[in-house]
Write an enzyme that holds these catalytic residues in place. Structure first.
Site, PDB file in Angstrom:
ATOM      1  N   SER A  26       0.840  -1.202   0.000  1.00 58.43           N
ATOM      2  CA  SER A  26       0.000   0.000   0.000  1.00 58.43           C
ATOM      3  C   SER A  26       0.870   1.245   0.000  1.00 58.43           C
ATOM      4  O   SER A  26       1.991   1.234   0.511  1.00 58.43           O
ATOM      5  CB  SER A  26      -0.885   0.025   1.248  1.00 58.43           C
ATOM      6  OG  SER A  26      -0.102   0.314   2.403  1.00 58.43           O
ATOM      7  N   ASP A  27       0.362   2.327  -0.586  1.00 63.09           N
ATOM      8  CA  ASP A  27       0.993   3.610  -0.336  1.00 63.09           C
ATOM      9  C   ASP A  27       0.829   3.894   1.153  1.00 63.09           C
ATOM     10  O   ASP A  27      -0.060   3.358   1.818  1.00 63.09           O
ATOM     11  CB  ASP A  27       0.364   4.711  -1.182  1.00 63.09           C
ATOM     12  CG  ASP A  27       1.320   5.875  -1.416  1.00 63.09           C
ATOM     13  OD1 ASP A  27       2.296   6.005  -0.659  1.00 63.09           O
ATOM     14  OD2 ASP A  27       1.084   6.649  -2.350  1.00 63.09           O
ATOM     15  N   CYS A  28       1.684   4.750   1.674  1.00 63.12           N
ATOM     16  CA  CYS A  28       1.830   4.839   3.121  1.00 63.12           C
ATOM     17  C   CYS A  28       0.542   5.296   3.814  1.00 63.12           C
ATOM     18  O   CYS A  28       0.007   6.369   3.514  1.00 63.12           O
ATOM     19  CB  CYS A  28       2.997   5.745   3.465  1.00 63.12           C
ATOM     20  SG  CYS A  28       4.561   5.024   2.915  1.00 63.12           S
TER      21      CYS A  28
END
Length: 782
Positions: A291-293
């Site tokens: 996932s993106d952060c």
């Protein structure tokens, strides 16, 4: 000090040193530890999958969930140290991610230009070589405990809208260019050339991001965390998805990162169709999905997509996510399992994908200094060859937008040069975002001083890039009035275009336009305008300034940017870059909302379309535009005039207006074109051969509309000596390049007369006609 006390102090120091060494250990399966011999996951003779499954089988649920986050805790009882998954290498090893740090041992790393400028070189071999250099420096830093092995780069989103703050990170607006960049840079980062195809070893792990249709950060109160990208099946298939498909299928990337935004109502990191269905099911990713952060936390907290945190993590893992940049999976996955929202097997599946990548990297093979790449060290970072390549990348990307004959400048005739503008002495600005600490800087001012050591006058003209007042313009005007030549370096920086910051206008910020006008009007002779920025800028006002004889776009040119700019201006390098994006006028920004994800024009609503493929308005500069100090011509040496479409053996095609490519044997359906390139000038130089396709006039009806005006289907860069001719071979994939996407997202081949246009609008274009027919309709067969 007594002996007893000395011994006690000695033992304490030894214990602290031992503890420090242990905490800094960056590998598992230490061969000096007898306990590792009994662990199946340490046996290198076994398959990566078997080893990963053995390791996962030894972990408790509490231990497992702490390995699903970027700051993995490790498993000390099994000799598995903590590991930080998040490192960045967008255009050089970067300390933006916590997995990399610089110190006295390695104070910096080679900083290449921002990706958008490097893309302007249209040089696939350069992109590959850059990846190889970056991975070499990453491995070297890993060997001394300063870097990880998993790099969340490159960014392969389409530069859809010129206002996007992160366009600088991308290879531009064209799906083919972005795809080719992705494949080559990923291969440069990952490939181990002497390992053999079956070994699956990785030099470092690369990650293509941000999947998918992500290209809005923060615009007029709308941010990426809340944005729902409404995307048609047609646009998704022929614009947003191709780079990711190529990255996985051709680049063999070992990771894909899902984005913050929703696509048609569903968060990308929670969409089983996009993750499990497409990335893993259709494209067969051999790696992990991250996932993106804090994306999971975002769709729980910001848009309230699920009722509970446990439902949020269960949704992500079931959709096919394997790794969480952030801590949500670490905090709530155990509860989700205990609440029966998630099966233990789904946790195990994610961990196995993650661990296989670490095993392919050699993390579980013992001390990295004893393994391949173990010989690399600090001397391999910022080496002379690497810094030369950074300079070469900048020079190859610089685009000569205008030249009325005043460039290149004479090294002997110019006695006094004024270099003016808020980016005239830029250093940090040149390395763009997601940058590390460069080996060194050469600013534009310093570059000019190398050619005219005692005759350069510098005036910033503005206090900063936003140029909020006029107080420094008068000094700049005076300097220009006294100089033989004036070089104006204007543009943008990270305070105007950046992650989390999209532009509203396409004009120069503040009083920069006034600075350009006043300086130009006061200048004695030639003015060279240099645009240091990523996103396009409406500089149409310069058409009325006759003293501006030449215009250069230099992007964000990296650590050696000043040398690159000076070498182009003074003729030691013949410019050859081509714009990787359309330069729109301010009218586009006034008329088109950034939130409209449509690529295709709509005459009813007045929407003009996006990118050179669909835009119906008049741009400032077109995609592919770029001039040289030489004059080139091209001609076709050999190319088929007819190609035969053969169906799969088990299918029977009727004569029809369109053919679904699923019914065609696409594997060997390629068109090879041999093109001659002649240099008519007195300087050696490179020429970028661009091959565009114009679909048949009958295309609109079979696909339901939305046919591109033209589309890039091949490109190649070739070096040609002065007054010499070289030949270059380009290959067009018929099913990819000459197919259209219908409104259902299906690719179709259209029989009929296709046109291939060789050259951009700034070239002497030639047209080759290609007749596409069904098998049996022609005596010519491909």
């Amino acid at each position: 000090m007594s002996v007893r006390r000395f011994v006690s102090v000695y033992l304490l120091i030894a214990a602290l040193l031992s503890s420090l060494c242990e905490s800094q250990k960056n590998f598992a399966c230490d061969r000096n530890d007898p306990a590792t011999a009994k662990y199946t996951f340490c046996k290198v003779s076994l398959s990566y999958e078997a080893r990963a499954k053995d390791l996962v089988s030894r972990l408790s649920l509490k231990e497992k969930v702490q390995q699903l986050v970027n700051k993995a805790t490790g498993v000390p009882r099994l000799g598995v140290p903590p590991y930080e998954w998040w490192s960045e290498a967008l255009h050089g090893v970067s300390n933006v991610g916590p997995g990399v740090r610089f110190n006295g041992t390695v104070p910096g790393a080679t900083s290449f230009p921002a990706v958008l400028l490097t893309a302007a070189s249209y040089n696939t071999s350069l992109w590959l070589k850059m990846g190889e250099v970056v991975s070499t420096e990453a491995r070297a830093m890993h060997n001394v405990g300063l870097a990880g092995l998993t790099y969340w780069s490159p960014n392969i989103n389409i530069f859809r809208d010129p206002r996007w703050g992160r366009g600088q990170e991308t290879p531009g607006e064209d799906p083919l260019v972005v795809s080719k960049y992705a494949v080559n840079y990923v291969k440069g980062l990952q490939d181990v050339h002497d390992a053999g195809a079956k070994s699956r070893r990785l030099k470092v792990s690369s990650c293509c991001k941000h999947y998918t249709a992500y290209d809005l950060d923060s615009w007029k109160g709308i941010d990426r965390f809340h944005f729902d990208a409404k995307v048609t099946k047609q646009d998704l298939e022929d614009t947003y998805q191709p780079p990711f498909k190529s990255c996985v299928e051709e680049g063999d990337v070992s990771s894909v990162m899902c984005s913050y935004n929703r696509v048609n109502g569903i968060p990308t990191c929670a969409d089983p169709n996009l993750l499990r269905g497409v990335i893993r099911g259709q494209w067969h990713l051999d790696g992990y999905i991250v996932s993106d952060c804090d994306s999971i936390e975002v769709y729980f907290d910001s848009i309230h997509y699920t009722k509970t945190r446990e439902e949020a993590v269960a949704l992500a893992l079931r959709a096919g996510l394997n790794m969480n940049c952030g801590d949500f999976l670490g905090k709530y996955t155990e509860n989700a399992v205990n609440q029966k929202k998630l099966n233990r097997s789904e946790v195990d599946e994610a961990l196995i994908y993650n661990y296989i990548v670490l095993m392919r990297l050699g993390f579980f093979d013992g001390d990295p200094k004893l393994l391949p790449f173990g010989h690399l060290g600090p001397s391999d970072v910022c080496s002379k060859d690497h810094q030369i390549l950074a300079l070469e990348a900048a020079k190859q990307g610089i685009v000569l937008l205008e030249n009325r004959g005043d460039l290149p400048l004479s090294k002997t005739a110019v006695k006094k040069l004024a270099i003016i503008g808020p980016n005239a002495n830029a250093t940090k600005v040149m390395i763009s975002n997601y940058a590390g600490v460069p080996c060194k800087y050469t600013s534009p001012l310093q570059g000019m001083q190398k050619y005219i050591p005692k005759g350069v006058v510098y005036e910033p003209g503005c206090k900063d890039i936003k140029c909020g007042d006029q107080t420094l313009i008068a000094a700049a005007v005076k300097a220009a009035s006294e100089a033989d030549v004036t070089v104006l370096v204007v543009g943008l920086d990270q305070t105007v275009e950046a992650e989390g910051l999209d532009r509203v206008n396409l004009t120069l910020p503040g009083y920069q336009e006034k600075l350009v006008k006043d300086v130009t009007n006061a200048a004695k002779k030639t003015v060279v305008l240099v645009i240091m920025a990523a996103g396009p800028i409406d500089i149409s006002f310069t058409k009325n300034l006759s003293k501006i004889r030449s215009v250069l776009w230099v992007g964000y040119p990296g650590e050696a940017g000043g040398d690159a700019i000076a070498q182009v201006i003074f003729g030691d390098y013949n410019p050859s870059g081509r714009l990787p994006e359309t330069w729109y006028s301010q009218e586009f920004a006034d008329k088109v909302p950034m939130t409209d994800m449509n690529m295709r024009p709509n005459s009813t609503s007045g929407f003009p379309g996006r990118s050179y493929r669909f835009y119906t308005g008049k741009p400032i500069y077109k995609f592919g535009h770029g001039l040289s100090y030489s004059s080139f011509s091209t001609f076709v040496l050999s190319a088929p005039s007819t190609i035969h479409i053969k169906p799969n053996p088990f299918l029977k095609l009727n004569k029809t207006a369109s053919i679904d490519i699923s019914m065609v044997n696409c594997q060997d359906l390629k068109v090879k074109i041999v093109i001659g390139v002649k240099n008519h000038g007195l300087r050696s130089g490179s020429h970028v051969v661009l091959v565009f396709w114009i679909p048949p006039e009958s295309s609109k009806s079979p696909v339901g509309g939305g046919v591109p005006q033209t589309q890039l289907v091949a490109f190649e860069r070739v070096e040609v000596g002065r007054s010499m001719t070289e030949k270059v071979t380009v290959e067009v994939d018929v099913c990819k390049g000459l197919s259209l996407v219908d409104t259902d997202g299906k690719r179709k081949l259209i029989p009929g007369n296709h046109k291939l246009v060789i050259g951009a609008n700034s070239d002497q274009q030639i047209i080759h006609h290609l007749n596409v027919r069904l098998a049996g309709d022609s005596t010519v067969s491909l």
